[in-house]
Write a protein that holds these residues in place. Sequence first.
Motif, short mmCIF file in Angstrom:
data_model
loop_
_atom_site.label_atom_id
_atom_site.label_comp_id
_atom_site.label_asym_id
_atom_site.label_seq_id
_atom_site.Cartn_x
_atom_site.Cartn_y
_atom_site.Cartn_z
N HIS A 214 60.08 1.85 40.75
CA HIS A 214 61.25 2.24 39.98
C HIS A 214 60.96 3.48 39.13
CE1 HIS A 214 61.72 -1.95 41.01
NE2 HIS A 214 62.94 -2.01 40.53
N PRO A 215 61.98 4.29 38.87
CA PRO A 215 61.80 5.38 37.89
C PRO A 215 61.55 4.79 36.51
CG PRO A 215 64.12 5.15 38.49
CD PRO A 215 63.35 4.27 39.43
N ASP A 216 60.95 5.58 35.64
CA ASP A 216 60.57 5.09 34.31
C ASP A 216 61.75 4.50 33.55
OD1 ASP A 216 57.99 5.82 34.77
OD2 ASP A 216 58.09 7.69 33.63
N GLU A 217 62.93 5.07 33.71
CA GLU A 217 64.08 4.60 32.95
C GLU A 217 64.57 3.22 33.40
OE1 GLU A 217 65.58 7.74 35.95
OE2 GLU A 217 63.89 7.46 34.57
N SER A 218 64.01 2.69 34.49
CA SER A 218 64.38 1.36 34.96
C SER A 218 63.31 0.32 34.66
CB SER A 218 64.63 1.39 36.48
OG SER A 218 65.74 2.20 36.79
N LEU A 219 62.23 0.72 33.99
CA LEU A 219 61.13 -0.18 33.69
C LEU A 219 61.10 -0.53 32.21
CD1 LEU A 219 58.35 1.54 35.83
CD2 LEU A 219 59.58 -0.58 36.36
N PRO A 220 60.46 -1.65 31.85
CA PRO A 220 60.35 -2.01 30.44
C PRO A 220 59.64 -0.92 29.65
CG PRO A 220 59.72 -3.86 31.83
CD PRO A 220 59.87 -2.68 32.73
N SER A 221 59.99 -0.79 28.38
CA SER A 221 59.42 0.27 27.56
C SER A 221 57.95 0.03 27.23
CB SER A 221 60.21 0.40 26.25
OG SER A 221 60.24 -0.85 25.57
N ALA A 222 57.49 -1.22 27.32
CA ALA A 222 56.09 -1.56 27.05
C ALA A 222 55.62 -2.55 28.12
CB ALA A 222 55.94 -2.16 25.67
N PRO A 223 54.34 -2.51 28.50
CA PRO A 223 53.84 -3.36 29.58
C PRO A 223 54.10 -4.85 29.39
CG PRO A 223 52.23 -1.69 29.01
CD PRO A 223 53.31 -1.62 27.96
N ASP A 224 53.94 -5.34 28.15
CA ASP A 224 54.13 -6.77 27.88
C ASP A 224 55.32 -7.01 26.95
OD1 ASP A 224 51.95 -7.84 29.40
OD2 ASP A 224 50.60 -6.97 27.93
N ALA A 225 56.39 -6.26 27.19
CA ALA A 225 57.57 -6.36 26.33
C ALA A 225 58.33 -7.66 26.53
CB ALA A 225 58.50 -5.18 26.58
N ILE A 226 58.11 -8.34 27.66
CA ILE A 226 58.89 -9.53 28.00
C ILE A 226 58.02 -10.77 27.92
CG2 ILE A 226 60.29 -10.65 29.78
CD1 ILE A 226 60.91 -7.87 30.89
N PRO A 227 58.18 -11.62 26.90
CA PRO A 227 57.41 -12.86 26.84
C PRO A 227 57.80 -13.82 27.96
CG PRO A 227 59.03 -12.80 25.08
CD PRO A 227 59.06 -11.46 25.73
N VAL A 228 56.84 -14.58 28.43
CA VAL A 228 57.03 -15.51 29.54
C VAL A 228 56.75 -16.94 29.06
CG1 VAL A 228 56.18 -16.24 31.80
CG2 VAL A 228 56.49 -13.80 31.31
N TYR A 229 57.71 -17.82 29.30
CA TYR A 229 57.57 -19.23 28.98
C TYR A 229 57.41 -20.02 30.29
CZ TYR A 229 59.21 -18.27 24.21
OH TYR A 229 59.33 -17.81 22.93
N ILE A 230 56.65 -21.10 30.22
CA ILE A 230 56.43 -21.93 31.39
C ILE A 230 56.98 -23.33 31.15
CG2 ILE A 230 54.71 -22.91 32.98
CD1 ILE A 230 54.87 -19.86 33.08
N GLY A 231 57.86 -23.78 32.06
CA GLY A 231 58.40 -25.12 31.96
C GLY A 231 57.40 -26.14 32.47
N ALA A 232 56.99 -27.05 31.60
CA ALA A 232 55.97 -28.03 31.98
C ALA A 232 56.03 -29.24 31.06
CB ALA A 232 54.58 -27.40 31.92
N ILE A 233 55.58 -30.40 31.59
CA ILE A 233 55.47 -31.60 30.76
C ILE A 233 54.18 -32.36 31.06
CG2 ILE A 233 57.92 -31.97 30.24
CD1 ILE A 233 58.06 -33.84 32.64
N GLY A 234 53.71 -32.36 32.31
CA GLY A 234 52.51 -33.10 32.69
C GLY A 234 51.23 -32.34 32.37
#
Length: 348
Positions: A154-174
């Motif tokens: 993607h061109p730069d304008e379509s990518l996040p502004s920082a490498p880890d700008a988006i936090p990731v949550y994991i659905g889990a119980i066990g």
Amino acid sequence: MTTSTSPAANKGRSAAGLDVSAAFATTLETPQHVQIAEELGFRRAWLYDTPQQSPDVWMCLALAAERTHSIGLGPGVLVPALRHPMVSASGAAALERLAPGRVAVAFGTGYTSRRAMGQRPASWTYMTRYVTTFRALLRGETVEWEGSRLRMLHPDESLPSAPDAIPVYIGAIGPKGMEIAASLGDGLFVAGAPVPEQAKEFSHVSYLALGSVLDDGEALDSDRLRTAAGPGLAQAFHVSYELGGEEAVKALPGGPEWLAVLQTTPEDQRHLAVHNGHLLHLNDADTAAWNAGAHTLVEHVTLTGTADEVLAKVQQLAASGVTEIMYQPAGDIRRELEAFADAVGLRR
């Protein structure tokens, strides 16, 4: 985990000391409902990835981004088995550009979405590979998937502004899921189960709850409550059936009546009947169970009660390690969001 500096970072704190977010069973009306949640001060809006009954989650999140200014946005939860990791990375990157600093992404094995299509949930091994690839793609790395090398072009304008700008949550119980969530994600996403004891080991714990704030003197079998809290109650039957079969359902009030309706559907199509209306409305079996006495469970298996009782339940969740409650309304969405916001002190 990257901490957002957007206006949303300072919104949505309840009197119980945790963040208050909304969750939505995605429909074409959801972008408008997200706008209502923002007006009421909710911290984030999580949208379900349920293509068997919903429009595309990324499409609806993009529409919500255009209608709002500060509320956080994210899919909760994405189901890896439904799409290529490049598709998920591209969707997340685009949403981050539309709503800078407001995006989070949650992943799950797809228990309901997969079961509703007659499939088993994804394995934790697959989940780990998928989420690792997703995060590497967003960092601009070249990765291997299905024997080929790929990278976001993607061109730069379509990518996040920082490498880890988006936090990731994991659905889990066990135990296995909790271990992977701790090593792979920025937070824990809990749905359809009690809060695990290990939740206190996480700095970010999001808990999904359904239910309704009762009107003064309202009976538990009222038509309004059936519409508002019934879809949450129905999950007790759906999950019991999937995990324990018919015997597990028979033990529930209204269980025999629920089974009697379900058994009118051919066995190879019963997964369609079980999950029809998932978290949106009661299907025929759910309605039969409600009318036969299942409504007596509603205060026990959903976040239902008077305003004071709902606040007390939220305070108990905070004490168990929950840092964000995700409340999913049903029925009259504005009424449910307003009543919940008032009960937990969001509009104070």
